[in-house]
Enzyme design. Structure first.
Site, PDB file in Angstrom:
ATOM      1  N   LYS A   1      62.822  58.156 105.453  1.00  0.00           N
ATOM      2  CA  LYS A   1      62.070  56.828 104.526  1.00  0.00           C
ATOM      3  C   LYS A   1      62.571  55.929 105.257  1.00  0.00           C
ATOM      4  O   LYS A   1      63.368  55.782 106.301  1.00  0.00           O
ATOM      5  CB  LYS A   1      62.896  56.707 103.136  1.00  0.00           C
ATOM      6  CG  LYS A   1      62.069  55.955 101.860  1.00  0.00           C
ATOM      7  CD  LYS A   1      60.776  57.063 101.410  1.00  0.00           C
ATOM      8  CE  LYS A   1      60.035  56.808 100.409  1.00  0.00           C
ATOM      9  NZ  LYS A   1      59.683  57.475  99.465  1.00  0.00           N
TER      10      LYS A   1
ATOM     11  N   GLY B   1      52.218  54.922  81.206  1.00  0.00           N
ATOM     12  CA  GLY B   1      51.380  55.053  82.507  1.00  0.00           C
ATOM     13  C   GLY B   1      50.014  55.145  82.449  1.00  0.00           C
ATOM     14  O   GLY B   1      49.808  55.987  81.158  1.00  0.00           O
TER      15      GLY B   1
ATOM     16  N   GLY C   1      48.113  54.695  86.051  1.00  0.00           N
ATOM     17  CA  GLY C   1      47.694  53.861  86.935  1.00  0.00           C
ATOM     18  C   GLY C   1      47.447  55.698  87.389  1.00  0.00           C
ATOM     19  O   GLY C   1      46.798  56.487  87.030  1.00  0.00           O
ATOM     20  N   ASN C   2      47.435  55.314  88.418  1.00  0.00           N
ATOM     21  CA  ASN C   2      47.029  56.841  89.813  1.00  0.00           C
ATOM     22  C   ASN C   2      47.093  58.009  89.427  1.00  0.00           C
ATOM     23  O   ASN C   2      46.427  59.095  88.834  1.00  0.00           O
ATOM     24  CB  ASN C   2      47.794  56.678  91.065  1.00  0.00           C
ATOM     25  CG  ASN C   2      46.935  57.665  91.607  1.00  0.00           C
ATOM     26  OD1 ASN C   2      47.715  58.334  92.273  1.00  0.00           O
ATOM     27  ND2 ASN C   2      45.955  57.947  92.411  1.00  0.00           N
TER      28      ASN C   2
HETATM   29  P1  NAD Z   1      50.832  52.734  89.566  1.00  0.00           P
HETATM   30  O1  NAD Z   1      51.365  52.137  90.019  1.00  0.00           O
HETATM   31  O2  NAD Z   1      49.225  53.885  89.587  1.00  0.00           O
HETATM   32  O3  NAD Z   1      50.717  53.189  87.932  1.00  0.00           O
HETATM   33  C1  NAD Z   1      51.451  52.682  87.069  1.00  0.00           C
HETATM   34  C2  NAD Z   1      51.080  52.528  85.527  1.00  0.00           C
HETATM   35  O4  NAD Z   1      52.292  52.109  84.858  1.00  0.00           O
HETATM   36  C3  NAD Z   1      50.395  51.462  85.027  1.00  0.00           C
HETATM   37  O5  NAD Z   1      49.495  51.881  84.324  1.00  0.00           O
HETATM   38  C4  NAD Z   1      51.578  50.262  84.889  1.00  0.00           C
HETATM   39  O6  NAD Z   1      50.654  49.373  84.052  1.00  0.00           O
HETATM   40  C5  NAD Z   1      52.446  51.369  83.859  1.00  0.00           C
HETATM   41  N1  NAD Z   1      53.345  50.544  83.548  1.00  0.00           N
HETATM   42  C6  NAD Z   1      54.044  50.102  84.561  1.00  0.00           C
HETATM   43  N2  NAD Z   1      55.268  49.659  83.407  1.00  0.00           N
HETATM   44  C7  NAD Z   1      55.518  50.079  82.120  1.00  0.00           C
HETATM   45  C8  NAD Z   1      55.949  50.050  80.811  1.00  0.00           C
HETATM   46  N3  NAD Z   1      57.305  49.438  81.487  1.00  0.00           N
HETATM   47  N4  NAD Z   1      55.675  51.011  80.346  1.00  0.00           N
HETATM   48  C9  NAD Z   1      54.539  51.530  79.780  1.00  0.00           C
HETATM   49  N5  NAD Z   1      53.639  52.044  81.699  1.00  0.00           N
HETATM   50  C10 NAD Z   1      54.157  50.846  82.233  1.00  0.00           C
HETATM   51  O7  NAD Z   1      51.373  53.757  89.916  1.00  0.00           O
HETATM   52  P2  NAD Z   1      51.066  55.873  90.252  1.00  0.00           P
HETATM   53  O8  NAD Z   1      50.966  55.661  91.946  1.00  0.00           O
HETATM   54  O9  NAD Z   1      50.702  55.553  89.921  1.00  0.00           O
HETATM   55  O10 NAD Z   1      52.807  55.793  90.392  1.00  0.00           O
HETATM   56  C11 NAD Z   1      53.603  55.999  88.885  1.00  0.00           C
HETATM   57  C12 NAD Z   1      55.077  56.550  89.514  1.00  0.00           C
HETATM   58  O11 NAD Z   1      54.426  58.050  90.077  1.00  0.00           O
HETATM   59  C13 NAD Z   1      56.130  56.197  89.726  1.00  0.00           C
HETATM   60  O12 NAD Z   1      57.111  56.392  89.917  1.00  0.00           O
HETATM   61  C14 NAD Z   1      56.131  57.234  91.624  1.00  0.00           C
HETATM   62  O13 NAD Z   1      56.879  56.735  92.101  1.00  0.00           O
HETATM   63  C15 NAD Z   1      55.700  58.052  91.117  1.00  0.00           C
HETATM   64  N6  NAD Z   1      54.974  59.186  91.983  1.00  0.00           N
HETATM   65  C16 NAD Z   1      53.288  58.281  92.821  1.00  0.00           C
HETATM   66  C17 NAD Z   1      53.706  59.288  93.430  1.00  0.00           C
HETATM   67  C18 NAD Z   1      51.784  59.114  93.705  1.00  0.00           C
HETATM   68  O14 NAD Z   1      50.839  59.982  95.003  1.00  0.00           O
HETATM   69  N7  NAD Z   1      50.855  57.364  93.344  1.00  0.00           N
HETATM   70  C19 NAD Z   1      53.678  60.659  94.253  1.00  0.00           C
HETATM   71  C20 NAD Z   1      54.917  60.618  93.705  1.00  0.00           C
HETATM   72  C21 NAD Z   1      55.049  59.691  92.765  1.00  0.00           C
END
Ligand code: NAD
Length: 428
Positions: free
Chosen positions: A107, A219, A221-222
């Site tokens: 990291k 959530g 997001g992605n």
């Molecule tokens: P993102 O930023 O695309 O989406 C995050 C979502 O969470 C958003 O919709 C936001 O509105 C919501 N959110 C934030 N705080 C919140 C709360 N208190 N209550 C409800 N919703 C809330 O992020 P992402 O890429 O989807 O990642 C989400 C999680 O998955 C993170 O913990 C990240 O570390 C983990 N992760 C992501 C990936 C990846 O490939 N994107 C891979 C492994 C792990």
């Protein structure tokens, strides 16, 4: 990270010690795996837009590379600490091992706040980071990726600097590149789809039929959106999602008992994954304040937002109907809540197994980049399914055989694999 008393590295070491005790790991291997193998701390001087020079602090931690090149993201964050980077590097070692990827864990980070930096300044930080460590990273040593507040553009600047310094084309140096510039098709979907591949297998194990199952998701997001896409494609129904509201500085849950419509909600969601609550109401969604996603009458919970969400305070609001929790987010369940879930017999697919689809696809990107030959999306997703399915079953079979909680079984597999690689190489 604002909480000064919380030290992520101490937590990662505690988790490791617990499993090391459980499997009776010898002292030398413990000493080796409790700390990073190597770390680099350096300064990055940058000529700012106003003509002054600012010096940023950068890190790269290679926790372990016995199984292959270190792999892990680079974070740009104002409160970055080397202990956070160490913890995340260690977790990457376990994640790549549990997914059985021929990679280690690393990291990196820079203490900076991209909100207050121009694009040119961010470019200089990205290039400066590479100038400091290019001799110690690379396609056969350590492969970075985007992470908090870094994206495909930062990766391209870093790749360009690396190739300038080394004099060749090495797209396998870094992942998270745009498709067409060495990126992999399927990366966008990989984490959410991978999560549901493990959910699908867990349902076979638990004799649940996805067509009869209802889920609630934290959530949007992605990870959450692609998890919902795959879950519904396979016949499941999602009745509730939640997101963070920037204006109100709180979260809301959006519920529709006959199932949410992914496309419709995507249409009213901003680029940060925030759903517009007025528009949602107009579309017939109930808008519930706070963390009510957790107390829905559902079979499956998918926490896909952020860490520390299922806690001692709210774990008892989870309905008795919930049989399965699949952690899309990193660290969504606190240790206290985890104990409650374990006692209640809820089947938990732990984060570093459940969300390993992202790093698995990054590994595919690296392989394709090294070959300079790119696979069609179907092929990427099929390989992803295969990897996630076999990772799921190796953990589940061990958990069954030794009557272990899934999280402990996943840790045991990961740590034993890394320990074995260190032994086989003659390091310990
Ligand atoms: P993102 O930023 O695309 O989406 C995050 C979502 O969470 C958003 O919709 C936001 O509105 C919501 N959110 C934030 N705080 C919140 C709360 N208190 N209550 C409800 N919703 C809330 O992020 P992402 O890429 O989807 O990642 C989400 C999680 O998955 C993170 O913990 C990240 O570390 C983990 N992760 C992501 C990936 C990846 O490939 N994107 C891979 C492994 C792990």
């Amino acid at each position: 990270m604002a909480d000064k008393s919380f030290n992520a590295f101490e937590m990662a070491q505690k988790q490791f010690d617990k499993v090391a005790d459980l499997i009776g790991l010898d002292q030398a291997t413990r000493n080796l795996l409790r700390n990073p193998l190597r770390e680099y701390h350096f300064s990055i001087p940058v000529r700012m837009d106003d003509g002054s020079v600012k010096v940023f602090r950068g890190f790269r931690v290679q926790h372990n590379d016995a199984r292959g090149p270190a792999k892990g993201g680079i974070r740009f964050h104002p409160q970055e600490t080397v202990d956070t980077v160490r913890a995340l590097a260690m977790w990457m070692t376990w994640k790549t091992a549990v997914a059985d990827l021929p990679l280690g864990g690393g990291k990196g980070g820079v203490i900076c706040d991209p909100h207050n930096l121009s694009s040119r300044e961010q470019e200089q930080i990205s290039r400066g980071w590479v100038r400091q460590v290019y001799k110690n990273v690379g396609p056969v040593a350590d492969v970075p990726a985007p992470d908090v507040m870094t994206n495909a553009q930062h990766m391209l600047w870093m790749l360009d600097e690396f190739e300038t310094l080394t004099g060749g084309h090495f797209p396998g140096f870094i992942t998270g590149k745009p498709v067409g510039m060495g990126g992999s098709l399927g990366r966008t979907e990989a984490t959410g789809y991978g999560l549901i591949f493990t959910v699908r297998e867990a349902m076979k194990h638990l004799n649940m039929k996805i067509e009869d199952c209802v889920a609630s998701v934290q959530g949007f997001g992605n990870v959450a959106q692609y998890a919902i896409e795959k879950f519904t494609q396979l016949g499941g129904k999602v009745i509730c999602v939640s997101s963070w509201d920037q204006n109100d500085q709180t979260s809301y849950a959006f519920r529709r008992m006959d199932g949410i419509d992914l496309q419709e909600l995507r249409g009213i969601t901003d680029r940060f994954g925030g759903i517009d609550k007025e528009k949602a109401q107009q579309l017939g969604y109930e808008v519930l304040p706070g963390d009510q996603w957790i107390e829905q009458d559902v079979d499956v919970l998918l926490p896909c937002a952020l860490e520390n969400q299922i806690t001692a305070d709210n774990v008892n609001r989870i309905s008795d109907r919930v049989k399965l929790v699949a952690e899309g987010a990193n660290g969504p369940t606190t240790p206290e809540a985890d104990t409650v879930l374990e006692k209640r017999g809820v089947f938990v697919i732990p984060d570093f197994l459940a969300n390993a689809g992202g790093v698995t696809c990054s590994y595919f990107e690296q392989v394709q980049s090294n070959m300079n030959f790119y696979w069609p999306k179907d092929e990427v997703l099929e390989k992803l399914d295969h990897k996630m399915t076999s990772a799921f079953w190796s953990v589940t079979n061990l958990a069954e055989k030794r009557k272990l909680y899934m999280r402990d079984a996943a840790y045991i597999i990961a740590i034993e694999r890394v320990a074995q690689a260190c032994k086989d190489r003659g390091w310990v």
